[in-house]
Design a protein around this motif. Structure first.
Motif, PDB file in Angstrom:
ATOM      1  N   THR A   1      -3.333   0.705  -8.387  1.00  0.00           N
ATOM      2  CA  THR A   1      -4.491   1.430  -8.926  1.00  0.00           C
ATOM      3  C   THR A   1      -4.483   2.885  -8.479  1.00  0.00           C
ATOM      4  OG1 THR A   1      -5.737  -0.626  -8.842  1.00  0.00           O
ATOM      5  CG2 THR A   1      -7.021   1.393  -9.042  1.00  0.00           C
ATOM      6  N   HIS A   2      -4.133   3.158  -7.213  1.00  0.00           N
ATOM      7  CA  HIS A   2      -4.120   4.552  -6.748  1.00  0.00           C
ATOM      8  C   HIS A   2      -3.091   5.356  -7.521  1.00  0.00           C
ATOM      9  CE1 HIS A   2      -0.370   4.762  -4.436  1.00  0.00           C
ATOM     10  NE2 HIS A   2      -0.643   6.036  -4.265  1.00  0.00           N
ATOM     11  N   ALA A   3      -1.925   4.731  -7.787  1.00  0.00           N
ATOM     12  CA  ALA A   3      -0.893   5.457  -8.548  1.00  0.00           C
ATOM     13  C   ALA A   3      -1.360   5.698  -9.986  1.00  0.00           C
ATOM     14  CB  ALA A   3       0.401   4.651  -8.525  1.00  0.00           C
TER      15      ALA A   3
ATOM     16  N   VAL B   1      -8.799   5.300  -2.981  1.00  0.00           N
ATOM     17  CA  VAL B   1      -8.058   4.024  -3.048  1.00  0.00           C
ATOM     18  C   VAL B   1      -6.746   4.125  -2.261  1.00  0.00           C
ATOM     19  CG1 VAL B   1      -6.954   2.361  -4.598  1.00  0.00           C
ATOM     20  CG2 VAL B   1      -9.075   3.476  -5.300  1.00  0.00           C
ATOM     21  N   GLY B   2      -5.981   5.240  -2.455  1.00  0.00           N
ATOM     22  CA  GLY B   2      -4.713   5.426  -1.735  1.00  0.00           C
ATOM     23  C   GLY B   2      -4.952   5.567  -0.244  1.00  0.00           C
ATOM     24  N   GLY B   3      -6.025   6.272   0.125  1.00  0.00           N
ATOM     25  CA  GLY B   3      -6.354   6.458   1.537  1.00  0.00           C
ATOM     26  C   GLY B   3      -6.729   5.143   2.200  1.00  0.00           C
TER      27      GLY B   3
ATOM     28  N   ALA C   1       2.588  -1.833   7.968  1.00  0.00           N
ATOM     29  CA  ALA C   1       3.633  -2.855   7.797  1.00  0.00           C
ATOM     30  C   ALA C   1       4.831  -2.271   7.043  1.00  0.00           C
ATOM     31  CB  ALA C   1       3.054  -4.049   7.023  1.00  0.00           C
ATOM     32  N   ASP C   2       4.569  -1.530   5.966  1.00  0.00           N
ATOM     33  CA  ASP C   2       5.666  -0.904   5.206  1.00  0.00           C
ATOM     34  C   ASP C   2       6.378   0.144   6.065  1.00  0.00           C
ATOM     35  OD1 ASP C   2       4.649  -0.907   1.710  1.00  0.00           O
ATOM     36  OD2 ASP C   2       4.743  -2.477   3.226  1.00  0.00           O
ATOM     37  N   LYS C   3       5.594   0.883   6.862  1.00  0.00           N
ATOM     38  CA  LYS C   3       6.197   1.913   7.724  1.00  0.00           C
ATOM     39  C   LYS C   3       7.205   1.290   8.688  1.00  0.00           C
ATOM     40  CE  LYS C   3       4.949   5.136  11.427  1.00  0.00           C
ATOM     41  NZ  LYS C   3       3.800   5.639  12.240  1.00  0.00           N
TER      42      LYS C   3
ATOM     43  N   THR D   1       5.213  14.373   4.266  1.00  0.00           N
ATOM     44  CA  THR D   1       4.972  15.470   3.314  1.00  0.00           C
ATOM     45  C   THR D   1       3.847  15.089   2.359  1.00  0.00           C
ATOM     46  OG1 THR D   1       7.318  16.021   3.429  1.00  0.00           O
ATOM     47  CG2 THR D   1       6.079  16.935   1.570  1.00  0.00           C
ATOM     48  N   LYS D   2       3.878  13.827   1.886  1.00  0.00           N
ATOM     49  CA  LYS D   2       2.855  13.378   0.926  1.00  0.00           C
ATOM     50  C   LYS D   2       1.459  13.476   1.541  1.00  0.00           C
ATOM     51  CE  LYS D   2       1.686   9.722  -2.294  1.00  0.00           C
ATOM     52  NZ  LYS D   2       2.162   8.725  -3.228  1.00  0.00           N
ATOM     53  N   GLU D   3       1.351  13.109   2.829  1.00  0.00           N
ATOM     54  CA  GLU D   3       0.043  13.193   3.505  1.00  0.00           C
ATOM     55  C   GLU D   3      -0.530  14.618   3.446  1.00  0.00           C
ATOM     56  OE1 GLU D   3       1.583   9.944   6.777  1.00  0.00           O
ATOM     57  OE2 GLU D   3       0.761  11.852   7.484  1.00  0.00           O
TER      58      GLU D   3
ATOM     59  N   LEU E   1       5.142  15.794  -7.636  1.00  0.00           N
ATOM     60  CA  LEU E   1       5.760  15.603  -6.300  1.00  0.00           C
ATOM     61  C   LEU E   1       5.185  14.353  -5.641  1.00  0.00           C
ATOM     62  CD1 LEU E   1       5.907  19.177  -4.653  1.00  0.00           C
ATOM     63  CD2 LEU E   1       7.832  17.665  -5.202  1.00  0.00           C
ATOM     64  N   MET E   2       3.868  14.109  -5.827  1.00  0.00           N
ATOM     65  CA  MET E   2       3.220  12.922  -5.267  1.00  0.00           C
ATOM     66  C   MET E   2       3.809  11.663  -5.884  1.00  0.00           C
ATOM     67  SD  MET E   2       0.809  13.880  -3.173  1.00  0.00           S
ATOM     68  CE  MET E   2      -0.506  12.691  -3.141  1.00  0.00           C
ATOM     69  N   GLU E   3       4.009  11.705  -7.184  1.00  0.00           N
ATOM     70  CA  GLU E   3       4.565  10.555  -7.905  1.00  0.00           C
ATOM     71  C   GLU E   3       5.981  10.262  -7.405  1.00  0.00           C
ATOM     72  OE1 GLU E   3       4.970   7.542 -10.863  1.00  0.00           O
ATOM     73  OE2 GLU E   3       3.213   8.609 -10.131  1.00  0.00           O
ATOM     74  N   GLY E   4       6.790  11.321  -7.335  1.00  0.00           N
ATOM     75  CA  GLY E   4       8.184  11.166  -6.905  1.00  0.00           C
ATOM     76  C   GLY E   4       8.265  10.684  -5.457  1.00  0.00           C
ATOM     77  N   SER E   5       7.408  11.242  -4.609  1.00  0.00           N
ATOM     78  CA  SER E   5       7.462  10.843  -3.195  1.00  0.00           C
ATOM     79  C   SER E   5       7.010   9.398  -3.042  1.00  0.00           C
ATOM     80  CB  SER E   5       6.589  11.779  -2.347  1.00  0.00           C
ATOM     81  OG  SER E   5       5.256  11.758  -2.790  1.00  0.00           O
ATOM     82  N   GLY E   6       6.049   8.982  -3.862  1.00  0.00           N
ATOM     83  CA  GLY E   6       5.620   7.587  -3.830  1.00  0.00           C
ATOM     84  C   GLY E   6       6.763   6.649  -4.196  1.00  0.00           C
ATOM     85  N   ALA E   7       7.541   7.060  -5.211  1.00  0.00           N
ATOM     86  CA  ALA E   7       8.677   6.230  -5.644  1.00  0.00           C
ATOM     87  C   ALA E   7       9.725   6.126  -4.533  1.00  0.00           C
ATOM     88  CB  ALA E   7       9.285   6.839  -6.901  1.00  0.00           C
TER      89      ALA E   7
END
Ligand code: HEM
Length: 154
Positions: free
Chosen positions: A11-13, A58-60, A69-71, A89-91, A135-141
């Motif tokens: 949803t955040h994406a 939502v992303g926050g 866990a992912d980290k 960088t995304k933060e 850039l946010m989209e790419g960094s998320g990927a």
């Protein structure tokens, strides 16, 4: 079974992408600003800010509740830079994007039909939003790939 965490991540994406799409709409409409579309520009500028704040909330929430866990997986996996460089960088990009998208409706409140410099301010602000959003989209990927590569069999 579909878990809340997974739906929240997607949803955040989605809100992020809607923010980018609405920004492109504002950009094109402002290039052709007239009495016929000036109200639409103001409304879509508010939609840009609204979608970004929703992506942030939502992303926050997802970031502070589930990302640990992912980290841990990313740091043990083949792409530790996906956290050290990309997530870090995304933060920071998030804060810039929140400021730009919140400022956009204010910039769009000027007389965009008669005032060329007011139009230019809107074009620069929304142009920066589109670039930063991508850039946010790419960094998320890249972050998502960092998790995937960490769990995939070698
Ligand atoms: C324009 C705004 C945004 C866009 C387009 C965007 C897009 C994405 C995408 C496509 C992913 C990959 C999702 C996946 O692996 O399935 C992602 C992951 C992520 N995003 Fe965003 N995002 C945006 C804003 C935010 C914000 C504001 C935050 C937090 C405050 C955030 C935090 C995260 C986190 C923590 C992940 C990693 C998920 C994981 O561990 O796999 N994003 N983002």
């Amino acid at each position: 079974m579909i878990k809340f965490a997974d739906v929240a991540l997607m949803t955040h994406a989605t809100f992020g992408m809607l923010c980018i799409i609405a920004s492109v709409w504002v950009f094109v409409d402002t290039l052709n600003a007239s009495r016929g579309n000036v109200v639409r520009i103001k409304l879509m500028s508010r939609a840009v800010a609204g979608f970004m704040w929703l992506a942030f909330l939502v992303g926050g929430y997802w970031y502070v509740t589930y990302y640990y866990a992912d980290k841990a997986l990313i740091l043990k996996g083949p792409w530790p830079f996906a956290h050290h460089l990309v997530m870090e960088t995304k933060e920071h990009l998030v804060i810039m994007l929140l400021l730009l998208t919140t400022f956009l409706p204010i910039a769009a409140s000027g007389n965009l039909v008669a005032n060329k410099s007011a139009r230019n301010v809107v074009l620069w602000v929304v142009g920066l939003i589109i670039l930063t959003g991508m850039l946010m989209e790419g960094s998320g990927a890249i972050i998502g790939m960092g998790v995937k590569l960490a769990v995939l069999p070698k």
